[in-house]
Design an enzyme around this catalytic site. Structure first.
Site, PDB file in Angstrom:
ATOM      1  N   ASP A 437      -6.317 -25.762 -20.103  1.00 61.96           N
ATOM      2  CA  ASP A 437      -6.194 -26.929 -20.973  1.00 61.96           C
ATOM      3  C   ASP A 437      -6.251 -26.493 -22.444  1.00 61.96           C
ATOM      4  O   ASP A 437      -6.650 -25.377 -22.774  1.00 61.96           O
ATOM      5  CB  ASP A 437      -7.327 -27.902 -20.666  1.00 61.96           C
ATOM      6  CG  ASP A 437      -6.977 -29.343 -21.016  1.00 61.96           C
ATOM      7  OD1 ASP A 437      -5.916 -29.569 -21.630  1.00 61.96           O
ATOM      8  OD2 ASP A 437      -7.767 -30.237 -20.674  1.00 61.96           O
ATOM      9  N   GLU A 440      -3.628 -26.265 -28.346  1.00 60.95           N
ATOM     10  CA  GLU A 440      -2.731 -26.835 -29.367  1.00 60.95           C
ATOM     11  C   GLU A 440      -3.380 -26.916 -30.751  1.00 60.95           C
ATOM     12  O   GLU A 440      -2.710 -26.693 -31.758  1.00 60.95           O
ATOM     13  CB  GLU A 440      -2.294 -28.252 -28.971  1.00 60.95           C
ATOM     14  CG  GLU A 440      -1.731 -28.384 -27.584  1.00 60.95           C
ATOM     15  CD  GLU A 440      -2.799 -28.796 -26.571  1.00 60.95           C
ATOM     16  OE1 GLU A 440      -2.429 -29.037 -25.413  1.00 60.95           O
ATOM     17  OE2 GLU A 440      -3.995 -28.880 -26.954  1.00 60.95           O
ATOM     18  N   ASP A 503      -2.042 -36.211 -21.708  1.00 57.90           N
ATOM     19  CA  ASP A 503      -2.899 -37.395 -21.553  1.00 57.90           C
ATOM     20  C   ASP A 503      -2.121 -38.685 -21.825  1.00 57.90           C
ATOM     21  O   ASP A 503      -1.978 -39.118 -22.974  1.00 57.90           O
ATOM     22  CB  ASP A 503      -4.092 -37.303 -22.497  1.00 57.90           C
ATOM     23  CG  ASP A 503      -4.968 -36.097 -22.187  1.00 57.90           C
ATOM     24  OD1 ASP A 503      -4.817 -35.534 -21.086  1.00 57.90           O
ATOM     25  OD2 ASP A 503      -5.793 -35.724 -23.040  1.00 57.90           O
TER      26      ASP A 503
END
Length: 779
Positions: A437, A440, A503
């Protein structure tokens, strides 16, 4: 980035110069080099005093691909990073001359520069067709006169005409767009699938799925005219797609140099083959990755008992499960991500994982590249120099996700080895794969171990992060067995699958946003894609959950995941269990079909899940379609995006058959239908042969044992033998069995290269079993 003010004016605060006149064009060892002046200097000696001057170098890394390097100031230091490209140093090319100028030919693609003394132009042609090109006011350099001297970036250089101070300079190019030309790609984009009229920024961010910010920025696009363009810059490339100048696609980036590759088609699949040959292709994935994944969800309270309840609840309801994923809270509070289980909630992780394996499950755990300062590992990382640093040598720190957290510096080989050693303890415990995960939100005010430009590293960080984890899994488990579940990506990230869409909200609009993002990503060199079934944020309720289950189990990879609410089907209603069971078993039955498509991903770079415009490029009706897609060559999927169950979808030419209901529809046609939770438009292409294994309940074993070849609209088959190759597994070296079929009247004849294989052919409800490697069926 918009650099103009309407058609005539330069944006306020900027000064511009453009390549105006070709001065010289000369062959060089590896290609062709041209120089173009910003003023009309040819034949006027007084006009040759000063610049700007642009140097344009053409070369080829492969057949059908031409590399263009455009420079203002040459010799500027390049600190990296660089995308890892597969360049053939011996790729053949030819320099030629014609009435239009001097050109470079790389197989089917040509680039032609205007003659010295003429207005500068660079045109790309293939098969006698002018694809695109640039001319005066296309290639230019822009100086930001409002830039702050004190905060000028490392990429800023001297004022290009006066040499009187530090400025931010930008290189810009504009390539022509035809009036009816459609543009696709740019990575994961949640807005309109056709990118014309949009401003597109190459800047990864953690921003959800409902805006123009994205997790996966890919500076590559292709168009309906039969070519693609890859801009070879990891930093923040900015595209204006028929927006700033309506008839042009513009790209720009800071500095004195711009590099891009023009990639020939003529078909979209040809462009993707060439692009992925250059930037890398997805590897083969293990069969278990295609089954159903279930997670604990993100912010839910869970422990050993909760997890056991989830796993056993799926078994009790006869819902096949392949992977169980532990999200963030397997870790101790304030200790993310130091790879230590929360002992208060999980008393015997090794034993629990062994029990999962006994039940036929693989285990995935959530990780990220950040390290809390509360963890004892933080001191170890600081002492070893494994974290990103500030200019003063101290470790970069933020309270963004964890107290005083630092970020692993993956440019440091020792840091990568140290990070992998922590993963190794989890693998020793039985963990099979990782959800990588984040990656970014990478700062640009840091110093990297290898001295790389921190602005360019912002997007590139995810490549090193995912590469590190994937390669270590591959080292421990063998090729073809490594799997990630990754969120962020950049060019080349397709080599470390799988990626999911990030998400999203638990709404029908967000479900359609996710599909648009996936189709754009699949248009950008990525072969596999997943999304959060049920949506991440919010409670989908029974209706949306069941519709998302249909969509999710007809995607390449399928994962139930949420944020504050769980995604086990009995949390919604009993019918949700029925729907999940039905579509999970449907996907398992299609594993032989998916295995055939997976070979296209790894061998040709053609995605397993693909937009209609990629599969039917000559049908003008499909160019804007982003609510339906092809799963492999032959299955058309149109998910239900409204609570009334109504779907409007399009079928191309020929007689298509609904796989679930048997309904036949003759295309080309727009169709509107209403579907219950056990059905949706799952349409089969005319003449398709779909290999299935009815009754399959897991991902193990031979994919051709007892396979049935379902033939749809057999009238499309001719009297000549048609060959269909099927694979016994998902592995790269999986054995292949060849089936041959032909139609004579209403009789279907089939033969298999393996005479000992048990199989059958089926048309509608009529079925014939093979005998000594052959079968015949009359319908």
């Amino acid at each position: 980035m918009k650099l103009s003010d309407g058609y005539w004016r330069v944006r306020q605060g900027f000064k511009a110069a453009w390549a105006r006149q070709t001065i010289t064009v000369d062959p060089i060892d590896n290609g062709l080099r041209a120089r173009a002046a910003a003023n009309l200097a040819y034949g006027d000696r007084s006009a040759t005093l000063g610049g700007p001057m642009f140097t344009v170098t053409l070369s080829t890394p492969a057949e059908g691909v031409i590399r263009v390097v455009e420079e203002h100031y040459r010799g500027v230091p390049d600190r990296g990073p660089h995308f890892q490209l597969n360049v053939d140093p011996d790729a053949s090319f030819e320099v030629f001359h014609d009435d239009h100028g001097t050109g470079l030919r790389a197989g089917c693609l040509e680039a032609v520069v205007s003659n010295p003394g003429e207005v500068f132009s660079l045109d790309f042609r293939s098969g006698g067709v002018n694809l695109t090109g640039t001319s005066y006011k296309g290639l230019g350099v822009y100086r930001d006169e409002a830039a702050d001297y004190a905060t000028a970036s490392p990429r800023a250089h001297l004022d290009f005409d006066e040499g009187c101070g530090v400025r931010h300079n930008y290189m810009r190019e504009q390539l022509r767009l035809a009036p009816d030309e459609k543009v696709y790609g740019f990575g994961e984009r949640f807005g309109h699938f056709v990118k014309n009229g949009q401003s597109v920024e190459m800047w990864n961010s953690d921003a959800g799925t409902s805006s123009d910010a994205v997790y996966k920025s890919i500076p590559f696009y292709w168009t309906s005219k039969g070519y693609g363009v890859f801009v070879n810059h990891p930093e923040d490339v900015s595209f204006e797609v028929g927006s700033e100048t309506v008839g042009k696609i513009q790209f720009s980036t800071r500095g004195e140099r711009l590099e891009y590759y023009v990639i020939a088609g003529p078909e979209p699949k040809d462009m993707l083959r060439r692009y992925t040959a250059l930037t890398g292709r997805a590897p083969y994935l293990p069969a278990w990755s295609y089954g159903l994944w279930l997670t604990t969800s993100f912010l839910t309270d869970y422990d050993d008992a909760t997890v056991a309840g989830f796993v056993d609840g799926m078994r009790e309801r006869d819902i096949p499960l392949s992977v169980f994923h532990y999200d963030c809270y397997w870790l101790r509070p304030y200790h993310w991500c130091d790879f230590e289980w929360d002992g208060d909630m999980f008393h015997d992780p090794s034993g629990t994982i062994a029990e999962h394996h006994r039940k036929g499950l693989k285990v995935c755990v959530w990780i990220n590249p950040y390290l809390s300062s509360v963890s004892p590992l933080y001191d170890e990382a600081v002492a070893g120099g494994y974290l990103l640093k500030l200019a003063d040598g101290s470790a970069f720190a933020t309270d963004f996700w964890q107290p005083g957290m630092g970020l692993i510096d993956f440019t440091n080989p020792d840091a990568r080895e140290w990070y992998c050693s922590k993963l190794g303890k989890l693998i020793d415990m039985g963990v099979d794969c990782f959800k990588t995960d984040f990656g970014e939100s990478i700062p640009t005010n840091v110093v990297y171990d290898n001295g790389a430009d921190p602005v360019a590293m912002h997007n590139y960080y995810t490549y090193l992060y995912n590469e590190t984890v994937y390669r270590y899994l591959e080292q421990r488990q063998g090729k073809g067995q490594a799997v990630l579940f990754a969120r962020s990506a950049t060019v080349g990230g397709q080599q470390f699958p799988v990626h999911w869409g990030g998400d999203c909200e638990s709404t029908y609009p967000a479900m359609s946003e996710s599909l648009r993002g996936g189709l754009s990503l699949m248009s950008s060199g990525f072969g596999y894609w997943a999304h959060d079934i049920g949506g991440f944020e919010g409670d989908p309720g029974p209706d949306l959950y069941k519709r998302w289950v249909q969509f999710g189990l007809l995607s390449t990879h399928s994962r139930l995941h949420g944020s504050k609410t769980v995604r086990v089907p009995w949390a919604f209603d009993e019918e949700s269990c029925d729907v999940l069971r039905t579509f999970t078993k449907l996907k398992l039955s299609l594993l032989p079909y998916l295995a055939r498509g997976s070979r296209q991903v790894s061998e040709d770079g053609i995605p397993l899940m693909r937009p209609m415009a990629l599969e039917f490029p000559h049908d003008p009706a499909v160019r804007y379609l982003d609510r339906q897609y092809m799963l492999g060559d032959d299955l058309l999927v149109a998910p239900v995006f409204s609570p009334d169950g109504c779907v409007e979808y399009y079928v191309p030419e020929g007689e298509w058959t609904n796989y679930l209901t048997g309904e036949r529809i003759v295309g080309p046609a727009w169709v509107t239908g209403t579907f219950d939770y056990m059905s949706l438009p799952l349409m089969v292409r005319p003449g398709a042969v779909i290999p299935v294994q009815e009754g399959r309940v897991d991902t193990e074993g031979d994919l051709l044992d007892g396979v049935t070849l379902k033939v749809f609209a057999p009238e499309a088959l001719g009297e000549e033998w048609t060959s269909v190759e099927l694979r016994r597994g998902f592995e790269q070296d999986a054995a292949v069995v060849e089936f041959r079929m032909r139609r004579i009247g209403n009789a279907l004849q089939a033969q298999a290269s393996d005479t000992g294989l048990a199989w059958s052919i089926m048309v509608g409800d009529k079925q014939a079993h093979a005998c000594q490697g052959a079968a015949e069926l009359t319908w």
